[in-house]
Design an enzyme around this catalytic site. Structure first.
Site, PDB file in Angstrom:
ATOM      1  N   SER A 126     -13.177 -45.914  -8.614  1.00  0.00           N
ATOM      2  CA  SER A 126     -12.527 -47.213  -8.748  1.00  0.00           C
ATOM      3  C   SER A 126     -11.105 -47.128  -8.234  1.00  0.00           C
ATOM      4  O   SER A 126     -10.474 -46.061  -8.290  1.00  0.00           O
ATOM      5  CB  SER A 126     -12.509 -47.594 -10.234  1.00  0.00           C
ATOM      6  OG  SER A 126     -11.544 -48.597 -10.495  1.00  0.00           O
ATOM      7  N   TYR A 150      -9.287 -44.911 -18.337  1.00  0.00           N
ATOM      8  CA  TYR A 150     -10.427 -45.112 -17.427  1.00  0.00           C
ATOM      9  C   TYR A 150     -10.126 -44.553 -16.041  1.00  0.00           C
ATOM     10  O   TYR A 150     -10.919 -43.794 -15.470  1.00  0.00           O
ATOM     11  CB  TYR A 150     -10.731 -46.618 -17.344  1.00  0.00           C
ATOM     12  CG  TYR A 150     -11.789 -47.005 -16.338  1.00  0.00           C
ATOM     13  CD1 TYR A 150     -13.134 -46.928 -16.658  1.00  0.00           C
ATOM     14  CD2 TYR A 150     -11.432 -47.473 -15.077  1.00  0.00           C
ATOM     15  CE1 TYR A 150     -14.106 -47.300 -15.736  1.00  0.00           C
ATOM     16  CE2 TYR A 150     -12.401 -47.850 -14.156  1.00  0.00           C
ATOM     17  CZ  TYR A 150     -13.734 -47.761 -14.496  1.00  0.00           C
ATOM     18  OH  TYR A 150     -14.693 -48.134 -13.577  1.00  0.00           O
ATOM     19  N   LYS A 154     -11.967 -41.386 -14.102  1.00  0.00           N
ATOM     20  CA  LYS A 154     -12.564 -41.494 -12.769  1.00  0.00           C
ATOM     21  C   LYS A 154     -11.908 -40.494 -11.813  1.00  0.00           C
ATOM     22  O   LYS A 154     -12.584 -39.889 -10.966  1.00  0.00           O
ATOM     23  CB  LYS A 154     -12.417 -42.925 -12.240  1.00  0.00           C
ATOM     24  CG  LYS A 154     -13.322 -43.943 -12.943  1.00  0.00           C
ATOM     25  CD  LYS A 154     -14.794 -43.729 -12.589  1.00  0.00           C
ATOM     26  CE  LYS A 154     -15.696 -44.838 -13.110  1.00  0.00           C
ATOM     27  NZ  LYS A 154     -17.127 -44.569 -12.828  1.00  0.00           N
TER      28      LYS A 154
END
Lengths: 328, 328
Positions: A126, A150, A154
């Site tokens: 992402s 998050y 990632k």
């Protein structure tokens, strides 16, 4: 060939499954079997003549990753993750699902590598791996500087993907998805939700709330483009990637004002008038740390393609979600 | 204040302990207690009047990280790691010690954060987080592109350090050490060993082997400078770091030929003549992927300083390891 999709019940997972079934093959090989996993059991795809396994599975539970790859799928799309807001709200769950689950899946593959197993791994990363401050356009060599748990998870997964690929355990590619726009379905509470909402709701004749200024710039691609990235990443030769296995995908850098202008061109003034401006300083502050523009030269050189205008992104939504026409 | 040092029995750990004891305090606060951990029990430092605990501990063993921080040390130097060659040779051990051990230590701190505990964490990273191809000088925004499992583990630790600091669990700084030169002690089998060996052995009247060409360029700092980085990182205000908590340290970019010229200036032709050229293509290939030069503007702006010539690096070795004079 046998394809495993984790996170298959999610929006991208369902669209990817449908696209694979429609194509019948990928990279010149017919698809004979599909294994579809998610925390809720995915629906079996319509119109697929091959073998299908659908199962509810938590990849961070002992034994599940080994079970997921026991049949040695040739191609794995690893989409399973919890989203940014939940990873921020629940620290332990975020690391357990987004880091440990991925590492356990990679290790399950590694433990099969002694007999020559080496699947293609297409991993969805992402643009959340990047956080402000930025250059005017984020290049392929820019440091990963996440500002969320998050994004951190990632970024760590990308490092693992690169090392496990370098070691020969898998042939991995990390696909850094832009913000998906127009995300179909009901409004959600994600801070990024308005980027889709200000188009999706007016296109359906509903009001939408805009919490930020019209000069806010962000990086977008349609769900159709996102699925295209994953398909392309599964097919191409990855040797040109060398040790740098994750790529920022192409996308469209656009302001909210440009989104609204495109809405007006495609759907008229009445649609655009359904956007209510309700400034929300909290959302504005979060969005201020997000990427605005990229210079994704490596992905472009490898043939990845996204939309080049918001008119096109809106038309994709009308074709794929609204049966090709606006509600009258 | 109470200071915890992990990896305290290693070369940098011992020098850091001695420097702390000699200083008596750090950041304007007296040192009242030292906890020294390593896989082998560290020696208690001479001349320290405060409380000392020395213990053999494996931080990747259940309960050890919690035990290490149970007394809530104010300042933690986390040096414990296995080296690059071992992490490459033993995949599981490398990830267990260099990733899981660090994460477990960070989590043990996190679990104490509810009562306001938030120690300063000085973490030793490495220029091994970078791998070729590079720009002429690696800037502060350049992507982490490790080409070893060790570099991958350190890069992941950096990401965790940043996220745990952003969350308020610790006040962390990652110190990317240059290659330490001149590393004291016996020759070892590390691929980088010759950078020190071609100086250390001739300075002691011994032969040394040079496996690469004289035009090979690399990034160096002395053990004294490395300890200085850690001390400085423990003292300064970290607010200017923002969310980017790891810094490439200053160092000296020099070719092997420049190292040898400095040896000749400081110790004469006879010392330089003790270097035997025995090309080793394997070592040359490994070294080709290593960083050659940095532009560490952020660290310089924060007051970190290294040597500016190899003459100086050699003199530091003579002062700190050879009692101030060359063997006659």
């Amino acid at each position: 060939m046998h394809i495993l999709i984790t996170g298959a019940a999610g929006m991208i997972g369902r669209k990817l499954t449908a696209r694979l079934v429609a194509a019948g093959g990928i990279g010149g090989r017919a698809i004979e079997a599909l294994t579809l996993l998610d925390v809720v059991e995915p629906a079996a795809p319509a119109g697929f003549g091959g073998r299908v396994v659908t199962r509810a599975a938590d990849l961070s539970a002992d034994g599940e990753p080994a079970r997921a790859v026991a049949e040695r799928p040739d191609l794995i799309f690893h989409l399973a993750a919890i989203v940014s807001g939940e990873a921020e709200a629940d620290f332990d769950k975020g690391y357990r699902i987004n880091l440990d689950g991925t590492r356990m899946l990679f290790d399950a593959i590694r433990h099969l590598s002694a007999d020559g197993y080496r699947p293609r791994m297409v991993f969805t990363s992402s643009i959340a791996v990047f956080g402000a401050p930025f250059p005017p356009a984020i290049g392929d060599d820019f440091a990963l500087t996440p500002l969320t748990s998050y994004g951190t998870q990632k970024a760590i997964d990308e490092l693992l993907l690169a090392d496990y690929s370098r070691r020969g355990f898998m042939d991995g590619i990390g696909i850094r998805l832009p913000t998906i726009c127009i995300r179909p379905g009901a409004p959600n509470k994600a801070a990024s939700g308005f980027f889709s909402g200000i188009l999706r709701e007016p296109l359906a004749g509903q009001e939408a709330v805009l919490p930020v200024d019209e000069d806010v710039r962000h990086w977008h691609a349609s769900p159709r483009a996102a699925v295209g990235f994953l398909m392309h990443g599964a097919e191409i030769d990855l040797a040109p990637l060398g040790a740098r296995r994750s790529l920022s995908m192409p996308g469209l850098s656009a302001t909210v004002g440009e989104q609204i202008a495109a809405l007006r061109r495609v759907a008229g003034d009445r649609a655009a008038s359904l956007i209510r401006r309700v400034p929300d300083p909290t959302v504005a502050a979060i969005v201020a740390g997000w990427p605005r523009n990229f210079d994704p030269q490596r992905a472009l050189a490898l043939g990845f393609r996204a939309e080049t205008s918001f008119d096109e992104i809106i038309r994709v939504h009308i074709e794929d979600e609204l049966g090709g026409r606006l509600p009258s």
